[in-house]
Structures are given as C-alpha cells and as structure tokens.
Design an enzyme around this catalytic site. Structure first.
Site, short mmCIF file in Angstrom:
data_model
loop_
_atom_site.label_atom_id
_atom_site.label_comp_id
_atom_site.label_asym_id
_atom_site.label_seq_id
_atom_site.Cartn_x
_atom_site.Cartn_y
_atom_site.Cartn_z
N PRO A 24 3.99 44.52 19.38
CA PRO A 24 2.77 44.41 20.20
C PRO A 24 2.08 43.09 19.87
O PRO A 24 1.82 42.80 18.70
CB PRO A 24 1.93 45.61 19.75
CG PRO A 24 2.45 45.98 18.40
CD PRO A 24 3.89 45.58 18.36
N CYS A 107 -3.47 44.49 12.07
CA CYS A 107 -4.10 43.30 12.64
C CYS A 107 -5.22 42.81 11.74
O CYS A 107 -6.11 43.57 11.37
CB CYS A 107 -4.64 43.61 14.03
SG CYS A 107 -5.39 42.17 14.83
#
Length: 345
Positions: A24, A107
């Site tokens: 992703p 992240c």
C-alpha cells in the site's frame, strides 16, 4: 481483461496470493494503479492506499472504498487506533467485498502520528491487540497487520517478538514486516524508507520462532530474484513497494510464472492494449487521462523508446481532449519487447 473474480476471494486464495504483494502506497496504489497491476499479474495480492477509519466512520467518505471487481484478490489497509471505530470501518470494507483488512502499524508520517496510528503503535502492542480483536469480531474477513521491526530507541530483538505474541494472541495470523525501524523524530517518511538499515535476518528469525504465523517481508526488495531468495529462505511472502510501482513490468510480468508456477505470458505492450478499454470507460465517465497514465509511465523503464513513451504521456495527458489516441501514439515509440532485447538506460 476479464475479471478474475466478481466476488470476494476465499481465504486459501488470499493466503496463496500473499506470496507476492504490492505494498500500500499513499497517492500511488489507487484503483487505476491496481487495475494496471492486475493486468500484469493475475495472482499477486494488491493493497489499497491507507484509508483512515475516521474518514470512513466520522467523515462518511465511502468513495475511498471504491475498487474494480477485476482487482480481486485485493486488501483494504486501514489506519486508526480506536478499536470500535476500526471495527466499524472493517464492516464497511467487508460489506463492499474486500478480501482482507490490514491494519497499518508502519507508517511514520507526522500526519499519521498525530492521529495516534501507524508506526507509533509499535509502542502500544496491547492497544493494537484490542484493535485487531475488535476488527476480527466485526466481520469474517481476515484481519492482518503491516508493521515495522520497531521505532526510535526500541530494541527490535525484544520489541518485535513481544508485538507478534500479543497481537497474534488477539487472532492475527498473517503479518507483513517492514524490515527497518521507523524513526518518528528526525527522519521524513521518505528518509524512513531508505536510511534505517534493513534487517532481513531478524524477520527470518521471527518466522523460525513463530512457524504457525504467516510472515511476509517488506523493505528494499527491488527484484524477483531477491523475492525468490527470501521465499526460499522460509518466509511465506514478499511485499514489494516502490520497485513494483516505478518498474511494474520488471516485477509483475514474470511474477505469475516465477512466484506462482503459472504459465501465463504477457508483455508490457499487451498490458497497455488491455488498458485501453478501461481508459475509454474512465473518460466516458468524466475522468481524466492523466489519472490513469501517471501510473503507467514506468512500464517500459530501461527499454528502447521508454523516454519517448514517458515524454508523450507526461507532456500531453493533462491537455483537454487527451484520450486513447495519445496512449497509442506513445506506444508507437516503444519497440515490442519479448525478453530478448537488450535493456538500455
């Protein structure tokens, strides 16, 4: 390209697909990108960009869940840290047919940290366990985790086993581990993808220590040769990010044969031609050409005519009236490639 499946893929199929996945990537792996990648590989597991649970649950931004049926098997990655909010977002993703719901614990961006999710959650494995337990309770779709080996001053040899034990006890059996620390202060998200050293050996040790878990490795993997090497070392899957985006043909054209043992043959030229009807539908629906072609610029990277291909598309795809004819013009500059031609800079 005909759809692989109009319905959700089965558990076993998604596990099999996870031998190779495309990471992703924010602003990159949108549904147009994923459609291209599915043409290149019928087998690889595809992931959405991260979608935040608050955007879905509080903001009602359900358009962020849009995808093409042809993308299966496709996983939805969620960001968040509130168990009940993540449960609601999981139900929304499951209701529209995603094959997997993945929680982002990797992240490092400031924006993500301010929302108390992403890599900062490596410091709170108990909270992550609560989140994934609530997510799993919300639907029958498999819930997975993508994480780092640690953050900041944490010692990965201690932190990662503890994280895996606590979150797997909550029901997660499939993990993708980015084999770098994330430095939440002092490094940008881009620097966090390159500067912290890779520790593939640690991830391999985690697989040996927890053989019942399905563990994929991510970080710095730029070729199918390395992917095959890591799979042969005992890892269950390999996730490739930037290389799959910038050089999609190099990674995905051979993936079905080399990673999955299939016999399918496709070239980058074939993929462009298969994209044309999709582009036509997008334009007919009011979309813009560059929304799709920006993901196609690297298709011929390193091959004769690649510069002309990129130039024609990058200079003209945003112009009014740009359409399929422009893509065909760009393609005319690239020699057909069957694997025998020498690559050029």
């Amino acid at each position: 390209m005909g759809p692989k499946s109009q319905a959700r893929s089965g558990f076993a199929e998604v596990q099999h697909a996870a031998r190779l996945s495309v990471a992703p990537m924010m602003d990159w792996t949108d549904r147009h990108c994923r459609y291209l990648h599915r043409i290149l590989s019928r087998e690889a597991l595809l992931y959405t960009e991260m979608v935040t649970a608050p955007a879905l649950v509080q903001g009602g931004a359900l358009h962020l869940l849009d995808y093409n049926p042809e993308e299966h098997p496709v996983a939805l990655q969620l960001g968040g840290s509130d168990p009940q909010e993540l449960a609601k977002a999981t139900r929304l993703g499951a209701d529209v047919g995603y094959d997997e719901i993945n929680l982002n614990v990797g992240c490092p961006s400031d924006r993500v940290q301010s929302g108390t999710f992403g890599a900062v959650l490596m410091r709170q494995p108990e909270l992550v366990a609560d989140c994934v337990a609530a997510m799993a309770e919300a639907s029958d779709v498999e819930v997975t985790i993508k994480c780092r080996i640690g953050v900041d001053e944490q010692e990965p040899e201690e932190v990662l086993p503890d994280f895996l034990e606590k979150t797997s006890a909550a029901g997660v059996t499939r993990f993708t581990i980015h084999a770098r620390k994330a430095w939440l202060q002092g490094l940008s998200p881009k620097e966090n993808r390159d500067i912290p050293p890779l520790d593939y050996d640690l991830v391999k040790r985690m697989k040996a220590a927890y053989p019942h878990l399905h563990i994929s490795i991510n970080g710095g993997i730029a070729s199918l040769d390395l992917a095959e090497e890591l799979l042969a070392a005992g890892l269950d899957g390999v996730m490739i990010g930037r290389a799959a985006y910038h050089n999609p043909a190099d990674i995905l054209v051979e993936a079905d044969r080399r990673i999955y043992g299939g016999a399918r043959q496709i070239t980058a030229h074939d993929a462009v031609r298969e994209m044309l009807p999709y582009i036509e539908r997008h334009l007919d629906g009011g979309g813009k050409l560059h929304q799709i072609t920006r993901h196609m610029l690297g298709l011929f990277s390193g091959r004769p005519g690649a510069r002309a291909w990129r130039r024609v598309l990058s200079e003209n795809a945003t112009k009014p009236g740009a359409g399929v004819a422009l893509v065909e013009e760009a393609l005319s500059h690239v020699a057909e490639f069957d694997g025998s031609e020498a690559r050029s800079a």
